[in-house]
Design a protein around this motif. Structure first.
Motif, PDB file in Angstrom:
ATOM      1  N   PHE A 153       0.839  -1.190   0.000  1.00 53.99           N
ATOM      2  CA  PHE A 153       0.000   0.000   0.000  1.00 53.99           C
ATOM      3  C   PHE A 153       0.878   1.245   0.000  1.00 53.99           C
ATOM      4  CE2 PHE A 153      -2.376  -3.405   1.915  1.00 53.99           C
ATOM      5  CZ  PHE A 153      -3.667  -3.250   1.443  1.00 53.99           C
ATOM      6  N   ASP A 154       0.399   2.290  -0.689  1.00 54.20           N
ATOM      7  CA  ASP A 154       1.118   3.561  -0.717  1.00 54.20           C
ATOM      8  C   ASP A 154       0.128   4.674  -1.051  1.00 54.20           C
ATOM      9  OD1 ASP A 154       3.122   5.522  -0.792  1.00 54.20           O
ATOM     10  OD2 ASP A 154       4.510   4.179  -1.811  1.00 54.20           O
ATOM     11  N   LEU A 155       0.510   5.911  -0.734  1.00 50.90           N
ATOM     12  CA  LEU A 155      -0.345   7.040  -1.091  1.00 50.90           C
ATOM     13  C   LEU A 155      -0.434   7.181  -2.604  1.00 50.90           C
ATOM     14  CD1 LEU A 155       0.835   9.582   1.620  1.00 50.90           C
ATOM     15  CD2 LEU A 155      -1.315   8.295   1.567  1.00 50.90           C
ATOM     16  N   ASN A 156       0.697   6.991  -3.272  1.00 51.75           N
ATOM     17  CA  ASN A 156       0.770   7.028  -4.737  1.00 51.75           C
ATOM     18  C   ASN A 156       1.593   5.835  -5.191  1.00 51.75           C
ATOM     19  OD1 ASN A 156      -0.562   9.617  -5.202  1.00 51.75           O
ATOM     20  ND2 ASN A 156       1.204  10.459  -4.140  1.00 51.75           N
ATOM     21  N   CYS A 157       0.968   4.888  -5.840  1.00 50.29           N
ATOM     22  CA  CYS A 157       1.675   3.685  -6.285  1.00 50.29           C
ATOM     23  C   CYS A 157       2.634   4.028  -7.420  1.00 50.29           C
ATOM     24  CB  CYS A 157       0.675   2.630  -6.746  1.00 50.29           C
ATOM     25  SG  CYS A 157      -0.434   2.090  -5.424  1.00 50.29           S
ATOM     26  N   SER A 158       3.853   3.494  -7.321  1.00 49.70           N
ATOM     27  CA  SER A 158       4.897   3.800  -8.295  1.00 49.70           C
ATOM     28  C   SER A 158       4.912   2.846  -9.481  1.00 49.70           C
ATOM     29  CB  SER A 158       6.267   3.740  -7.614  1.00 49.70           C
ATOM     30  OG  SER A 158       6.556   2.401  -7.234  1.00 49.70           O
ATOM     31  N   GLY A 159       4.202   1.750  -9.387  1.00 54.84           N
ATOM     32  CA  GLY A 159       4.253   0.737 -10.443  1.00 54.84           C
ATOM     33  C   GLY A 159       5.071  -0.464 -10.017  1.00 54.84           C
ATOM     34  N   LYS A 160       5.871  -0.303  -8.983  1.00 58.04           N
ATOM     35  CA  LYS A 160       6.637  -1.422  -8.419  1.00 58.04           C
ATOM     36  C   LYS A 160       6.137  -1.624  -6.991  1.00 58.04           C
ATOM     37  CE  LYS A 160      10.738  -1.120 -11.188  1.00 58.04           C
ATOM     38  NZ  LYS A 160      12.175  -1.324 -11.203  1.00 58.04           N
ATOM     39  N   ALA A 161       5.314  -2.643  -6.805  1.00 60.56           N
ATOM     40  CA  ALA A 161       4.652  -2.871  -5.516  1.00 60.56           C
ATOM     41  C   ALA A 161       5.637  -2.949  -4.353  1.00 60.56           C
ATOM     42  CB  ALA A 161       3.808  -4.139  -5.580  1.00 60.56           C
ATOM     43  N   GLU A 162       6.764  -3.613  -4.556  1.00 53.65           N
ATOM     44  CA  GLU A 162       7.722  -3.813  -3.460  1.00 53.65           C
ATOM     45  C   GLU A 162       8.362  -2.515  -2.968  1.00 53.65           C
ATOM     46  OE1 GLU A 162       9.920  -4.574  -7.331  1.00 53.65           O
ATOM     47  OE2 GLU A 162       7.954  -5.053  -6.524  1.00 53.65           O
ATOM     48  N   LEU A 163       8.204  -1.413  -3.707  1.00 49.09           N
ATOM     49  CA  LEU A 163       8.734  -0.113  -3.296  1.00 49.09           C
ATOM     50  C   LEU A 163       7.706   0.713  -2.523  1.00 49.09           C
ATOM     51  CD1 LEU A 163      10.670   0.891  -6.536  1.00 49.09           C
ATOM     52  CD2 LEU A 163      11.556  -0.216  -4.475  1.00 49.09           C
ATOM     53  N   SER A 164       6.556   0.153  -2.262  1.00 49.11           N
ATOM     54  CA  SER A 164       5.480   0.865  -1.560  1.00 49.11           C
ATOM     55  C   SER A 164       5.844   1.147  -0.110  1.00 49.11           C
ATOM     56  CB  SER A 164       4.195   0.046  -1.614  1.00 49.11           C
ATOM     57  OG  SER A 164       3.795  -0.141  -2.947  1.00 49.11           O
ATOM     58  N   ALA A 165       5.171   2.139   0.455  1.00 46.82           N
ATOM     59  CA  ALA A 165       5.462   2.578   1.824  1.00 46.82           C
ATOM     60  C   ALA A 165       5.114   1.526   2.873  1.00 46.82           C
ATOM     61  CB  ALA A 165       4.702   3.874   2.120  1.00 46.82           C
ATOM     62  N   ILE A 166       4.036   0.774   2.662  1.00 43.99           N
ATOM     63  CA  ILE A 166       3.557  -0.184   3.666  1.00 43.99           C
ATOM     64  C   ILE A 166       3.424  -1.561   3.047  1.00 43.99           C
ATOM     65  CG2 ILE A 166       1.620  -0.800   5.172  1.00 43.99           C
ATOM     66  CD1 ILE A 166       1.000   2.204   5.374  1.00 43.99           C
ATOM     67  N   SER A 167       3.897  -2.570   3.775  1.00 41.36           N
ATOM     68  CA  SER A 167       3.647  -3.955   3.387  1.00 41.36           C
ATOM     69  C   SER A 167       2.847  -4.609   4.512  1.00 41.36           C
ATOM     70  CB  SER A 167       4.946  -4.714   3.115  1.00 41.36           C
ATOM     71  OG  SER A 167       5.699  -4.854   4.295  1.00 41.36           O
ATOM     72  N   PHE A 168       1.956  -5.500   4.134  1.00 41.88           N
ATOM     73  CA  PHE A 168       1.076  -6.133   5.110  1.00 41.88           C
ATOM     74  C   PHE A 168       0.785  -7.563   4.680  1.00 41.88           C
ATOM     75  CE2 PHE A 168      -3.358  -6.808   6.757  1.00 41.88           C
ATOM     76  CZ  PHE A 168      -2.998  -6.907   8.086  1.00 41.88           C
ATOM     77  N   ILE A 169       0.864  -8.474   5.658  1.00 43.61           N
ATOM     78  CA  ILE A 169       0.533  -9.871   5.417  1.00 43.61           C
ATOM     79  C   ILE A 169      -0.706 -10.195   6.245  1.00 43.61           C
ATOM     80  CG2 ILE A 169       1.331 -12.274   5.498  1.00 43.61           C
ATOM     81  CD1 ILE A 169       4.212 -11.160   5.507  1.00 43.61           C
ATOM     82  N   PRO A 170      -1.888 -10.177   5.627  1.00 43.31           N
ATOM     83  CA  PRO A 170      -3.124 -10.388   6.382  1.00 43.31           C
ATOM     84  C   PRO A 170      -3.173 -11.712   7.139  1.00 43.31           C
ATOM     85  CG  PRO A 170      -3.620  -9.602   4.175  1.00 43.31           C
ATOM     86  CD  PRO A 170      -2.154  -9.889   4.217  1.00 43.31           C
ATOM     87  N   LYS A 171      -2.596 -12.757   6.582  1.00 46.92           N
ATOM     88  CA  LYS A 171      -2.654 -14.083   7.221  1.00 46.92           C
ATOM     89  C   LYS A 171      -1.939 -14.102   8.570  1.00 46.92           C
ATOM     90  CE  LYS A 171      -2.134 -18.954   6.214  1.00 46.92           C
ATOM     91  NZ  LYS A 171      -1.820 -19.937   5.196  1.00 46.92           N
ATOM     92  N   THR A 172      -0.816 -13.378   8.673  1.00 40.42           N
ATOM     93  CA  THR A 172      -0.044 -13.373   9.924  1.00 40.42           C
ATOM     94  C   THR A 172      -0.237 -12.087  10.726  1.00 40.42           C
ATOM     95  OG1 THR A 172       1.917 -12.393   8.887  1.00 40.42           O
ATOM     96  CG2 THR A 172       1.750 -14.816   8.897  1.00 40.42           C
ATOM     97  N   GLY A 173      -0.742 -11.024  10.077  1.00 42.36           N
ATOM     98  CA  GLY A 173      -0.917  -9.732  10.745  1.00 42.36           C
ATOM     99  C   GLY A 173       0.350  -8.896  10.788  1.00 42.36           C
ATOM    100  N   ALA A 174       1.392  -9.296  10.055  1.00 42.57           N
ATOM    101  CA  ALA A 174       2.657  -8.550  10.044  1.00 42.57           C
ATOM    102  C   ALA A 174       2.501  -7.287   9.182  1.00 42.57           C
ATOM    103  CB  ALA A 174       3.783  -9.414   9.510  1.00 42.57           C
ATOM    104  N   TRP A 175       2.741  -6.117   9.780  1.00 39.33           N
ATOM    105  CA  TRP A 175       2.601  -4.814   9.132  1.00 39.33           C
ATOM    106  C   TRP A 175       3.940  -4.102   9.209  1.00 39.33           C
ATOM    107  CZ3 TRP A 175       3.230   0.246  10.600  1.00 39.33           C
ATOM    108  CH2 TRP A 175       2.536   1.227   9.887  1.00 39.33           C
TER     109      TRP A 175
END
Length: 103
Positions: free
Chosen positions: A69-91
């Motif tokens: 997740f990011d305020l403005n997506c750059s086109g490369k997801a891994e460069l986003s401001a926030i990463s989240f794994i819903p299954k484990t809850g890791a933010w």
């Protein structure tokens, strides 16, 4: 004639309704989930956006179990401001890592 097409109309209506469904989940996130004194950060996942501290982060994509997740997506997801794994809850945001629990 209308009665013959009624099942088709019902199926199309159901499909359109299902596409409009919007998931809404509130999460509480902490650095140390066992610390009762730590005030949790509240994060809301609503559809394809993450609401956090009055800001709406856009869903930028997923790689495996990780959503970005990011305020403005750059086109490369891994460069986003926030990463989240819903299954484990890791933010993760930058060097800040929290453990989240769905309410």
């Amino acid at each position: 004639m209308f009665l013959k097409k009624l099942p088709i109309y019902l199926l199309v209506s159901l499909a359109i309704t299902a596409c409009d469904r919007n998931d809404y989940v509130t999460w509480h996130c902490k650095k140390d989930p066992s610390n009762a004194d730590e005030k949790p950060l509240t994060m809301i996942l609503e559809g394809s956006s993450m609401k956090l501290n009055q800001l709406n982060y856009n869903f930028c994509g997923s790689l495996g179990p990780i959503s970005y997740f990011d305020l403005n997506c750059s086109g490369k997801a891994e460069l986003s401001a926030i990463s989240f794994i819903p299954k484990t809850g890791a933010w993760t945001r930058g060097n800040e890592t929290l453990q989240c629990l769905a309410l």
